[in-house]
Design a protein around this motif. Structure first.
Motif, PDB file in Angstrom:
ATOM      1  N   THR A   1    -100.081 -15.592 -14.229  1.00 12.76           N
ATOM      2  CA  THR A   1     -99.012 -15.985 -15.160  1.00 12.76           C
ATOM      3  C   THR A   1     -99.198 -17.432 -15.603  1.00 12.76           C
ATOM      4  O   THR A   1     -99.186 -17.731 -16.807  1.00 12.76           O
ATOM      5  CB  THR A   1     -97.619 -15.845 -14.495  1.00 12.76           C
TER       6      THR A   1
ATOM      7  N   GLU B   1    -101.520 -26.377  -8.855  1.00 12.94           N
ATOM      8  CA  GLU B   1    -101.661 -25.238  -7.930  1.00 12.94           C
ATOM      9  C   GLU B   1    -101.662 -25.779  -6.500  1.00 12.94           C
ATOM     10  O   GLU B   1    -102.418 -26.703  -6.180  1.00 12.94           O
ATOM     11  CB  GLU B   1    -102.960 -24.474  -8.254  1.00 12.94           C
ATOM     12  N   GLY B   2    -100.791 -25.200  -5.674  1.00 14.76           N
ATOM     13  CA  GLY B   2    -100.643 -25.700  -4.310  1.00 14.76           C
ATOM     14  C   GLY B   2    -101.863 -25.472  -3.432  1.00 14.76           C
ATOM     15  O   GLY B   2    -102.165 -26.278  -2.548  1.00 14.76           O
TER      16      GLY B   2
ATOM     17  N   VAL C   1    -102.640 -14.099  -6.100  1.00 20.51           N
ATOM     18  CA  VAL C   1    -102.962 -12.930  -5.261  1.00 20.51           C
ATOM     19  C   VAL C   1    -104.250 -12.226  -5.702  1.00 20.51           C
ATOM     20  O   VAL C   1    -104.760 -11.354  -4.992  1.00 20.51           O
ATOM     21  CB  VAL C   1    -101.801 -11.903  -5.212  1.00 20.51           C
TER      22      VAL C   1
ATOM     23  N   ASN D   1    -106.442  -4.294  -8.183  1.00 21.90           N
ATOM     24  CA  ASN D   1    -107.719  -3.664  -8.519  1.00 21.90           C
ATOM     25  C   ASN D   1    -107.967  -3.529 -10.008  1.00 21.90           C
ATOM     26  O   ASN D   1    -109.090  -3.600 -10.456  1.00 21.90           O
ATOM     27  CB  ASN D   1    -107.784  -2.267  -7.902  1.00 21.90           C
ATOM     28  N   THR D   2    -106.884  -3.241 -10.768  1.00 26.15           N
ATOM     29  CA  THR D   2    -107.077  -2.997 -12.204  1.00 26.15           C
ATOM     30  C   THR D   2    -105.925  -3.597 -13.008  1.00 26.15           C
ATOM     31  O   THR D   2    -104.802  -3.711 -12.514  1.00 26.15           O
ATOM     32  CB  THR D   2    -107.106  -1.480 -12.522  1.00 26.15           C
TER      33      THR D   2
ATOM     34  N   VAL E   1     -96.118 -28.664  -5.427  1.00 27.21           N
ATOM     35  CA  VAL E   1     -94.951 -29.335  -6.016  1.00 27.21           C
ATOM     36  C   VAL E   1     -93.757 -29.202  -5.073  1.00 27.21           C
ATOM     37  O   VAL E   1     -93.519 -28.142  -4.502  1.00 27.21           O
ATOM     38  CB  VAL E   1     -94.644 -28.722  -7.397  1.00 27.21           C
TER      39      VAL E   1
ATOM     40  N   HIS F   1     -94.100 -12.711 -11.863  1.00 24.72           N
ATOM     41  CA  HIS F   1     -93.882 -11.410 -11.215  1.00 24.72           C
ATOM     42  C   HIS F   1     -92.488 -11.254 -10.611  1.00 24.72           C
ATOM     43  O   HIS F   1     -92.046 -10.146 -10.375  1.00 24.72           O
ATOM     44  CB  HIS F   1     -94.936 -11.228 -10.119  1.00 24.72           C
TER      45      HIS F   1
ATOM     46  N   ILE G   1     -93.844  -6.571 -12.283  1.00 25.03           N
ATOM     47  CA  ILE G   1     -94.737  -6.965 -11.182  1.00 25.03           C
ATOM     48  C   ILE G   1     -96.216  -6.720 -11.467  1.00 25.03           C
ATOM     49  O   ILE G   1     -97.056  -7.126 -10.690  1.00 25.03           O
ATOM     50  CB  ILE G   1     -94.356  -6.240  -9.882  1.00 25.03           C
TER      51      ILE G   1
ATOM     52  N   LEU H   1    -100.043  -6.783 -13.341  1.00 32.60           N
ATOM     53  CA  LEU H   1    -100.851  -7.833 -13.961  1.00 32.60           C
ATOM     54  C   LEU H   1    -100.594  -7.900 -15.457  1.00 32.60           C
ATOM     55  O   LEU H   1    -100.514  -8.983 -16.029  1.00 32.60           O
ATOM     56  CB  LEU H   1    -102.338  -7.559 -13.709  1.00 32.60           C
TER      57      LEU H   1
HETATM   58  C1  LIG Z   1    -101.999  -6.308  -2.557  1.00 33.94           C
HETATM   59  C2  LIG Z   1    -101.599  -6.321  -4.014  1.00 33.94           C
HETATM   60  C3  LIG Z   1    -102.115  -5.345  -4.873  1.00 33.94           C
HETATM   61  C4  LIG Z   1    -101.748  -5.343  -6.227  1.00 33.94           C
HETATM   62  N1  LIG Z   1    -102.319  -4.410  -7.073  1.00 33.94           N
HETATM   63  C5  LIG Z   1    -102.092  -4.482  -8.398  1.00 33.94           C
HETATM   64  C6  LIG Z   1    -102.860  -3.700  -9.326  1.00 33.94           C
HETATM   65  O1  LIG Z   1    -103.811  -2.980  -8.953  1.00 33.94           O
HETATM   66  N2  LIG Z   1    -102.543  -3.782 -10.653  1.00 33.94           N
HETATM   67  C7  LIG Z   1    -101.556  -4.603 -11.100  1.00 33.94           C
HETATM   68  O2  LIG Z   1    -101.297  -4.611 -12.317  1.00 33.94           O
HETATM   69  N3  LIG Z   1    -100.858  -5.418 -10.267  1.00 33.94           N
HETATM   70  C8  LIG Z   1    -101.111  -5.398  -8.931  1.00 33.94           C
HETATM   71  N4  LIG Z   1    -100.463  -6.255  -8.078  1.00 33.94           N
HETATM   72  C9  LIG Z   1     -99.444  -7.184  -8.624  1.00 33.94           C
HETATM   73  C10 LIG Z   1    -100.055  -8.400  -9.356  1.00 33.94           C
HETATM   74  O3  LIG Z   1    -101.292  -8.729  -8.788  1.00 33.94           O
HETATM   75  C11 LIG Z   1     -99.133  -9.625  -9.256  1.00 33.94           C
HETATM   76  O4  LIG Z   1     -97.807  -9.300  -9.629  1.00 33.94           O
HETATM   77  C12 LIG Z   1     -99.612 -10.774 -10.149  1.00 33.94           C
HETATM   78  O5  LIG Z   1    -100.947 -11.091  -9.861  1.00 33.94           O
HETATM   79  C13 LIG Z   1     -98.696 -11.987  -9.935  1.00 33.94           C
HETATM   80  O6  LIG Z   1     -99.231 -13.119 -10.588  1.00 33.94           O
HETATM   81  P1  LIG Z   1     -98.379 -14.468 -10.648  1.00 33.94           P
HETATM   82  O7  LIG Z   1     -99.195 -15.490 -11.345  1.00 33.94           O
HETATM   83  O8  LIG Z   1     -97.027 -14.180 -11.229  1.00 33.94           O
HETATM   84  O9  LIG Z   1     -98.121 -14.900  -9.113  1.00 33.94           O
HETATM   85  P2  LIG Z   1     -99.125 -15.307  -7.946  1.00 33.94           P
HETATM   86  O10 LIG Z   1    -100.417 -14.620  -8.069  1.00 33.94           O
HETATM   87  O11 LIG Z   1     -98.358 -15.125  -6.682  1.00 33.94           O
HETATM   88  O12 LIG Z   1     -99.384 -16.876  -8.180  1.00 33.94           O
HETATM   89  C14 LIG Z   1     -98.462 -17.879  -7.812  1.00 33.94           C
HETATM   90  C15 LIG Z   1     -99.228 -19.167  -7.482  1.00 33.94           C
HETATM   91  O13 LIG Z   1     -98.295 -20.216  -7.147  1.00 33.94           O
HETATM   92  C16 LIG Z   1     -98.901 -21.038  -6.163  1.00 33.94           C
HETATM   93  N5  LIG Z   1     -97.887 -21.861  -5.492  1.00 33.94           N
HETATM   94  C17 LIG Z   1     -96.976 -21.471  -4.548  1.00 33.94           C
HETATM   95  N6  LIG Z   1     -96.194 -22.540  -4.211  1.00 33.94           N
HETATM   96  C18 LIG Z   1     -96.614 -23.610  -4.944  1.00 33.94           C
HETATM   97  C19 LIG Z   1     -96.171 -24.967  -5.066  1.00 33.94           C
HETATM   98  N7  LIG Z   1     -95.133 -25.443  -4.374  1.00 33.94           N
HETATM   99  N8  LIG Z   1     -96.811 -25.775  -5.951  1.00 33.94           N
HETATM  100  C20 LIG Z   1     -97.849 -25.320  -6.703  1.00 33.94           C
HETATM  101  N9  LIG Z   1     -98.307 -24.034  -6.625  1.00 33.94           N
HETATM  102  C21 LIG Z   1     -97.697 -23.195  -5.772  1.00 33.94           C
HETATM  103  C22 LIG Z   1     -99.571 -20.011  -5.243  1.00 33.94           C
HETATM  104  O14 LIG Z   1    -100.552 -20.645  -4.433  1.00 33.94           O
HETATM  105  C23 LIG Z   1    -100.149 -19.030  -6.251  1.00 33.94           C
HETATM  106  O15 LIG Z   1    -101.464 -19.379  -6.624  1.00 33.94           O
HETATM  107  C24 LIG Z   1    -100.823  -6.314  -6.720  1.00 33.94           C
HETATM  108  C25 LIG Z   1    -100.314  -7.299  -5.853  1.00 33.94           C
HETATM  109  C26 LIG Z   1    -100.699  -7.318  -4.517  1.00 33.94           C
HETATM  110  C27 LIG Z   1    -100.166  -8.400  -3.611  1.00 33.94           C
END
Ligand SMILES: Cc1cc2nc3c(=O)[nH]c(=O)nc-3n(C[C@H](O)[C@H](O)[C@H](O)COP(=O)(O)OP(=O)(O)OC[C@H]3O[C@@H](n4cnc5c(N)ncnc54)[C@H](O)[C@@H]3O)c2cc1C
Length: 469
Positions: free
Chosen positions: A19, A38-39, A46, A62-63, A246, A441, A446, A448
């Motif tokens: 995101t 990024e922390g 993930v 995975n996809t 942060v 998310h 939730i 990708l």
């Molecule tokens: C096991 C698993 C399998 C999945 N399978 C699928 C799939 O096959 N297909 C699909 O579409 N979706 C899947 N998902 C869901 C999808 O991967 C996630 O919803 C999506 O990647 C979330 O992205 P995001 O950027 O919102 O959050 P995140 O990936 O959680 O990123 C948040 C970031 O914030 C950082 N952070 C935390 N605290 C701080 C701070 N204080 N200061 C700075 N940075 C900080 C973290 O280190 C992290 O890098 C899966 C999720 C999981 C866990």
């Protein structure tokens, strides 16, 4: 193209998952300066791919389902079209388990009529679905109650329960149909019936250029999903600040924009920004101090979002050690069938290059709200539990030639009953702290695909805010 002030302070993007990376990349394309904090020591959140011993293991997702043209735009603008892969069209079959056996999920009306997955009684009851009443109350309804009301018990147990395990690793009794499955909820609201809505909604999706999740193409890259996040990180270059966790956000002392305090190498540092986008998981957001006009913004409600643990297990075997043809995407397991895992993806059937010649690979998931304690067991125990399942389901006989286990202690947010109140609080937070935005998310869906769209939407909202200032 809008021209922004040349002395504009950068927009701070907090969190370098998909995101945050999408939002930062898109804002920069519009000529808006950004700084992504990024922390941890890597971008991707993930999303994590491991290449070792000839295997490619996806620890997290995975996809990507290509549900919107904006997903293709991001891949094209990142210069990744040649590295993008669509899943093998011969691996479209989805298996479900009934009576300990794999049964192909029917993909056509004829297939539905002849499948062993549902009894004749359950099939016949579908004829009455268009005539069933809508929900009478305005209260959030659980997905399970919604499905029982419209489709009956067998569909809840053998279609919805395993599907929810595959998407949320969640519990249909607790997920809010309105927030966890907004499109399903909207079908009843708009058309009064899921079946009618499926048929009539198809032409609307065609007009909008969007694709339903069940029909969307599945995307990865030659070296896995991390190719996308690594590339976005590289393209952002020095604008990405790793190991910057942060801690505090407050109005700048000069009254223009926001000051961010973070911890870097053990010391506290601060910087000034024109706006802030928060994309951290909700359980990290509650630990942030946001001071707006000297008042502490109350984030407590966001801490109510449950994130159950999920462990992914990638196992490789010799081809001859598995009797099933593995001619599909994978298998999802209903809770009533009482297996250890939630399901398995036939990874090597989906994309090339996932294992050495003559071998195959599975990615299985354990835990979720169904059995959180199993996800937290020792890796060797988890491997044994998954192999026990694979022996029954796909005729596994040998020992693994590759193993990789990855535990996410807080994996996927559950949009449970009551999520409406939490979501409304997120709207209020954005009003109380004008110039601070929340996206990702924990709010926008939730998957990708949802997270990529959340990044684009956040960039739209931030650029409107900057123009209006
Ligand atoms: C096991 C698993 C399998 C999945 N399978 C699928 C799939 O096959 N297909 C699909 O579409 N979706 C899947 N998902 C869901 C999808 O991967 C996630 O919803 C999506 O990647 C979330 O992205 P995001 O950027 O919102 O959050 P995140 O990936 O959680 O990123 C948040 C970031 O914030 C950082 N952070 C935390 N605290 C701080 C701070 N204080 N200061 C700075 N940075 C900080 C973290 O280190 C992290 O890098 C899966 C999720 C999981 C866990």
């Amino acid at each position: 193209m809008v021209v922004y002030k040349s002395d504009m302070k950068p927009v701070a993007i907090i969190g370098g998952g998909i995101t945050g990376l999408t939002a930062a990349f898109n804002l920069r394309q519009r000529g808006i300066p950004v700084a992504l904090y990024e922390g941890s020591g890597r971008v991707g959140g993930v999303i994590r791919t491991v290449r070792e011993n000839g295997y490619l293991a996806e620890c997290g997702p995975n996809t990507i389902l290509e549900t919107s043209p904006r997903i293709g735009d991001l891949i094209r603008d990142a210069g990744l079209e040649l590295r993008q892969l669509y899943s093998d069209p011969d691996a479209e079959k989805r298996y479900l388990v009934r009576d300990k056996q794999l049964i192909n999920l029917p993909a056509s009306p004829l297939g539905f009529l002849t499948t062993r997955l549902f009894s004749w009684r359950a099939k016949a009851s579908l004829l009455f679905e268009p005539f069933r009443r809508r929900a009478v109350s305005d209260q959030e309804e659980s997905l399970a109650d919604f499905v029982l009301r419209r489709l009956g018990h067998e569909f809840l147990d053998y279609a919805i329960n395993p599907f929810v395990a595959g998407v949320y690793a969640g519990d249909p009794e607790r997920l809010s149909v309105k927030h966890a499955f907004p499109k399903l909820y909207a079908l009843e609201q708009r058309y009064g019936s899921l079946i009618k809505g499926q048929i009539l909604g198809a032409s609307e999706r065609k007009r909008q250029g969007t694709v339903s999740k069940q029909n969307a193409k599945k995307i990865s890259f030659d070296e896995g999903l991390q190719v996308l996040t690594d590339t976005l990180g590289e393209k952002l270059g020095e604008q990405v600040r790793l190991n910057h966790a942060v801690k505090r956000i407050s109005h700048s002392t000069d009254g223009d924009g926001w000051r961010i305090d973070f911890e870097k190498d053990g010391s506290n540092v601060s910087s000034s920004h024109s706006g802030v986008l928060l994309t951290l998981p909700a359980y990290c957001l509650v630990d942030l101090e946001i001071h707006s006009q000297d008042k502490l913004v109350d984030m407590a409600l966001l801490g109510q979002i449950e994130y159950p643990p999920v462990t992914s297990v990638v196992l490789g075997f010799r081809r001859g050690d598995v009797s099933h043809p593995l001619d599909g995407f994978g298998v999802l397991i209903p809770q009533v069938e009482k297996f250890n895992s939630l399901g398995s993806i036939f990874s090597s059937s989906l994309f090339p290059g996932r294992c050495p010649e003559g071998h195959i690979a599975f990615t299985s998931y354990v835990g979720g709200t169904r059995s959180p304690d199993l996800a937290l067991r020792k890796p060797d125990e988890i491997i044994s539990l998954v192999m026990e399942d694979l022996r029954v389901l796909v005729g596994l006989s040998g020992q693994p030639t590759y193993t990789h286990v990855c535990c996410y202690p807080r994996a996927i947010p559950q949009y449970n009953i009551g999520f409406g109140r939490v979501k409304a609080r997120m709207d209020e937070i954005e009003q109380e702290a004008s110039g601070v935005f929340l996206g990702g998310h924990f709010r926008d869906g939730i998957s990708l695909g949802d997270s990529i769209l959340a990044g684009y939407n956040a960039a739209d909202r931030i650029s409107e805010y900057l123009i209006s200032k």
